[in-house]
Enzyme design. Structure first.
Site, PDB file in Angstrom:
ATOM      1  N   LEU A 177      -1.304  -4.613   6.569  1.00 35.42           N
ATOM      2  CA  LEU A 177      -0.972  -3.219   6.247  1.00 35.42           C
ATOM      3  C   LEU A 177       0.074  -2.661   7.216  1.00 35.42           C
ATOM      4  CD1 LEU A 177      -4.502  -1.884   5.245  1.00 35.42           C
ATOM      5  CD2 LEU A 177      -2.705  -2.867   3.793  1.00 35.42           C
ATOM      6  N   ASP A 215       8.547  -4.502   6.484  1.00 34.76           N
ATOM      7  CA  ASP A 215       7.493  -3.724   7.164  1.00 34.76           C
ATOM      8  C   ASP A 215       8.110  -2.643   8.053  1.00 34.76           C
ATOM      9  OD1 ASP A 215       5.941  -5.739   6.125  1.00 34.76           O
ATOM     10  OD2 ASP A 215       4.627  -5.821   7.861  1.00 34.76           O
TER      11      ASP A 215
HETATM   12  O1  PMV Z   1       2.446  -9.398   7.630  1.00 35.77           O
HETATM   13  P1  PMV Z   1       2.138  -9.079   6.193  1.00 35.77           P
HETATM   14  O2  PMV Z   1       0.784  -9.514   5.780  1.00 35.77           O
HETATM   15  O3  PMV Z   1       2.485  -7.676   5.785  1.00 35.77           O
HETATM   16  O4  PMV Z   1       3.088 -10.033   5.313  1.00 35.77           O
HETATM   17  C1  PMV Z   1       4.446  -9.924   5.414  1.00 35.77           C
HETATM   18  C2  PMV Z   1       5.071 -10.167   4.087  1.00 35.77           C
HETATM   19  C3  PMV Z   1       5.829 -11.462   3.947  1.00 35.77           C
HETATM   20  O5  PMV Z   1       6.641 -11.310   2.794  1.00 35.77           O
HETATM   21  C4  PMV Z   1       4.847 -12.611   3.720  1.00 35.77           C
HETATM   22  C5  PMV Z   1       6.690 -11.785   5.164  1.00 35.77           C
HETATM   23  C6  PMV Z   1       7.837 -10.805   5.377  1.00 35.77           C
HETATM   24  O6  PMV Z   1       8.414 -10.855   6.473  1.00 35.77           O
HETATM   25  O7  PMV Z   1       8.209 -10.062   4.463  1.00 35.77           O
END
Ligand code: PMV
Length: 307
Positions: free
Chosen positions: A105, A148
């Site tokens: 998250l 993120d």
């Molecule tokens: O760290 P998470 O669980 O939010 O996963 C990241 C999402 C991925 O696409 C797997 C990796 C990325 O850097 O976008």
């Protein structure tokens, strides 16, 4: 005197609605900022030569940030501070959060974004904050897509393609999202590596899976913009199957997805890296029935509306 910090900064959590893993390879993803994020507060330590401390009780973090630290969160924070020409000593930083950590998250991106904002201040540009956050995110895994950090800094619903400016999406109807933590920890780096190894082993089979995930994102954005929740639910189910083909689901997540559908979800998929972390379900007309189906997992229900 150590370099000053601003007294308070915050950042959003995030949930990937569609497009995880494929986004690492340049395909689009769509993600939503969560109101649950982190608030960091900084106060000077009595002696400016004392190491910087970071405490986030909700995430069991109680760290000193110094060059010898081998804790990944400490190393990530030091990378962010170095990137921002921030202080190396003299501050106590305390965080409060209602977001579970290490559950996909966006807790680490929220932390690194908020930390960059403690240095840069509230008027910092989103691009500068994202660049600083990414310096920390690279400690957690070598090839973060940047999604993120972008959502942690900007919030809202975003279409994101690596290396391109993100586009804000306006939902035609509020998205009733139910986020169900599996309680199973996972490593994003390991999951990205699993996907890469499957792609390298069978490129002619796996590349079309990544392309299909990208197509699901574009159809999903159309459905979000037009308030077509039934189609979006079907796309969740399709995406979950495609992520399974990338070897990043697990029997526990597959069971949870089936249980969510049986409890009235329009669709359900893993969100984030997979093999643990959270399930994301699109609630139907009775969200209470859906949350009640996972009493011990403390689901988070959020309605994401136009910003
Ligand atoms: O760290 P998470 O669980 O939010 O996963 C990241 C999402 C991925 O696409 C797997 C990796 C990325 O850097 O976008």
């Amino acid at each position: 005197m150590s370099i000053p910090l601003h007294p308070r900064a915050e950042a959003h959590g995030k949930v990937i609605v569609l497009g995880e893993h494929a986004v690492v390879y340049g395909y689009p993803a769509v993600a939503a900022g969560l109101p649950q994020g982190i608030v960091l507060e900084a106060r000077p330590r009595p002696d400016p030569r004392l190491p910087i401390t970071l405490t986030v009780p909700a995430w069991d973090l109680d760290l000193e940030l110094h060059a010898g630290s081998d804790h990944p969160v400490a190393r990530a924070c030091l990378e962010v501070l170095a990137h921002c020409d921030g202080p190396v000593t003299g501050w106590a930083i305390h965080g409060t959060s209602a977001l579970p950590s290490r559950a996909g998250l966006g807790s680490s991106a929220a932390l690194t974004v908020a930390l960059a904002r403690l240095v840069f201040g509230p008027d910092a540009g989103v691009d500068d904050v994202v660049a600083a956050s990414l310096a920390g995110e690279r400690v957690f895994h070598g090839e973060p897509s940047g999604l993120d950090s972008r959502v942690a800094a900007q919030g809202g619903v975003l279409r994101y393609v690596r290396g391109e400016p993100p586009r804000s999406i306006n939902p035609g109807a509020p998205l009733p999202l139910c986020i169900i933590p599996s309680g199973i920890p996972r490593s994003t780096a390991d999951q990205v590596a699993r996907c890469r190894s499957r792609l390298e082993h069978l490129p002619s089979v796996v590349r079309p899976v990544l392309i299909a995930i990208g197509q699901a994102v574009e159809s999903g954005i159309h459905a979000i913009e037009h308030g077509d929740l039934d189609t979006l639910g079907v796309l969740f189910d399709v995406a979950h199957g495609l992520l399974g083909a990338l070897d990043v689901s697990s029997p526990a997540l597959d069971r949870m997805a089936a249980d969510a559908r049986a409890a009235g979800a329009r669709g359900a998929k893993l969100t984030g890296a997979g093999c643990g972390g959270c399930l994301l379900a699109l609630a139907g007309d009775a969200p209470d029935r859906l949350t009640a189906a996972f009493p011990s997992l403390r689901p988070l229900f959020v309605e994401v509306a136009a910003s």
